[in-house]
Write an enzyme that holds these catalytic residues in place. Sequence first.
Site, PDB file in Angstrom:
ATOM      1  N   LYS A 197      39.849  46.971  40.821  1.00 44.80           N
ATOM      2  CA  LYS A 197      39.090  46.064  39.947  1.00 44.80           C
ATOM      3  C   LYS A 197      38.852  46.718  38.579  1.00 44.80           C
ATOM      4  O   LYS A 197      39.311  47.833  38.339  1.00 44.80           O
ATOM      5  CB  LYS A 197      37.788  45.659  40.647  1.00 44.80           C
ATOM      6  CG  LYS A 197      38.018  45.035  42.033  1.00 44.80           C
ATOM      7  CD  LYS A 197      38.695  43.679  41.978  1.00 44.80           C
ATOM      8  CE  LYS A 197      39.298  43.187  43.276  1.00 44.80           C
ATOM      9  NZ  LYS A 197      38.419  42.983  44.398  1.00 44.80           N
TER      10      LYS A 197
HETATM   11  C1  PLP Z   1      38.138  42.491  45.817  1.00 44.73           C
HETATM   12  C2  PLP Z   1      37.603  41.152  46.176  1.00 44.73           C
HETATM   13  C3  PLP Z   1      36.545  40.966  47.096  1.00 44.73           C
HETATM   14  C4  PLP Z   1      36.018  42.053  47.990  1.00 44.73           C
HETATM   15  O1  PLP Z   1      35.621  43.185  47.363  1.00 44.73           O
HETATM   16  P1  PLP Z   1      35.507  44.580  48.183  1.00 44.73           P
HETATM   17  O2  PLP Z   1      34.797  45.445  47.191  1.00 44.73           O
HETATM   18  O3  PLP Z   1      36.893  45.024  48.481  1.00 44.73           O
HETATM   19  O4  PLP Z   1      34.712  44.331  49.395  1.00 44.73           O
HETATM   20  C5  PLP Z   1      36.034  39.696  47.268  1.00 44.73           C
HETATM   21  N1  PLP Z   1      36.524  38.640  46.609  1.00 44.73           N
HETATM   22  C6  PLP Z   1      37.570  38.766  45.752  1.00 44.73           C
HETATM   23  C7  PLP Z   1      38.071  37.549  45.045  1.00 44.73           C
HETATM   24  C8  PLP Z   1      38.138  40.017  45.522  1.00 44.73           C
HETATM   25  O5  PLP Z   1      39.177  40.124  44.690  1.00 44.73           O
END
Ligand code: PLP
Length: 397
Positions: A197
């Site tokens: 991210k």
């Molecule tokens: C990455 C992601 C999540 C989950 O995040 P984590 O930190 O991996 O638990 C949830 N929703 C979307 C759309 C994502 O891209």
Amino acid sequence: MTRAVLAIDGAAPTRAQMLPYGRHLIDDGDVAAVVGALKSGWLTTGPAVDEFEAAFAKAAGAGEAVAVANGTAALHAAAFGAGICPGDEVITTPLTFAATANCVRYQGGTVVFADVRRDTLNIDPAHVAALVTPRTKAIITVDYAGQPSDLDELSALAERHGLVLIEDASHALGATYRNRRVGSLARMTTFSLHPVKHVTTGEGGMVTTDDPELAARLRRFRSHGILSDFRQREQAGSWVYDMAVLGFNYRLTDLQAALGLSQLPKLDDWLARRRAIAARYTAAFATLEAVEPPTALPDRECAWHIYVIRLRADRLRADRARVFQALRAENIGVNVHYVPVPWHSYYAALGYRKGAWPIAEDAYERMITLPIFPGMTDADVADVIAAMTKVVEHYAR
Ligand SMILES: *Cc1c(COP(=O)(O)O)cnc(C)c1O
């Protein structure tokens, strides 16, 4: 037209090493920040978390930010904060990571999937409106690829029917919608701080809201549902504590918060780099008939977490799987975001059937995610464009 021999057929690949679709950036300042936290005396949730929450709230244009262990915990906290209970229906998109829907199931609620818009692949407010029933409690919209959803329309819909609007902005840190920052546009906005991210804490998540009372309830939820936190009790010199609601241990550590605090100031530069890469791709693909580049709407600024093209089957002699494998063979780390959530066997076992979301399902069948991350060099970007061009021209009808 030249039909170059592809790596999948034995030619040398476009590049020698695999280019991943996403990758974090860690510099010496980040390392020093984490070492500083290690030496500070606080390991778990302490002053660095408070500081990170304040900095994040500011970056997201929100009154409050509540740090949690990961983006999935952020969604779970938001589902708790929305008061989702067994019997409640929550409308969301099929084109997301499973966690977006799973948080409804954690609270015992029923997931209702609405189809997406053909251009942005964000949930279509008209489809959402058609699915509202007296049992609907909330809408969870996802800012697919980093492009904000139709938040004005969804907010109006939520207002009209008394629903809680949750925005899963895991892709959209730093995005803007009609000149307002993502983070203050829904009742609760959730973020992920996973390494792919925009900024990372290793694992981490955040919920932003403008309501301090709601933020306090979310902080309780992330720490077993216990009212006062350890530090407050220590200051009060009291051993008494009360578990008021059923919470979880979803705390972020000070080590992670120190990393986040060090990463956050780089967000604007990283967003600029992502936007520049996306612009180069879109310009290059304008001449490839078999490739539909993503649509970026003029009233919102995309954060470009992922860059997703759709292939045009009528222009190709190969299917998506073949093009995907050919790009992998060229050492381009392509991906697919996402297998529609109701297609997973867990959801299929609950009775969801393929075919109910024709736009999302058609997009899934044709999509390929290309590498995009701030550490990509211009040569990396050129490799992706060269490989994509070579592969689709090879298979052109
Ligand atoms: C990455 C992601 C999540 C989950 O995040 P984590 O930190 O991996 O638990 C949830 N929703 C979307 C759309 C994502 O891209």
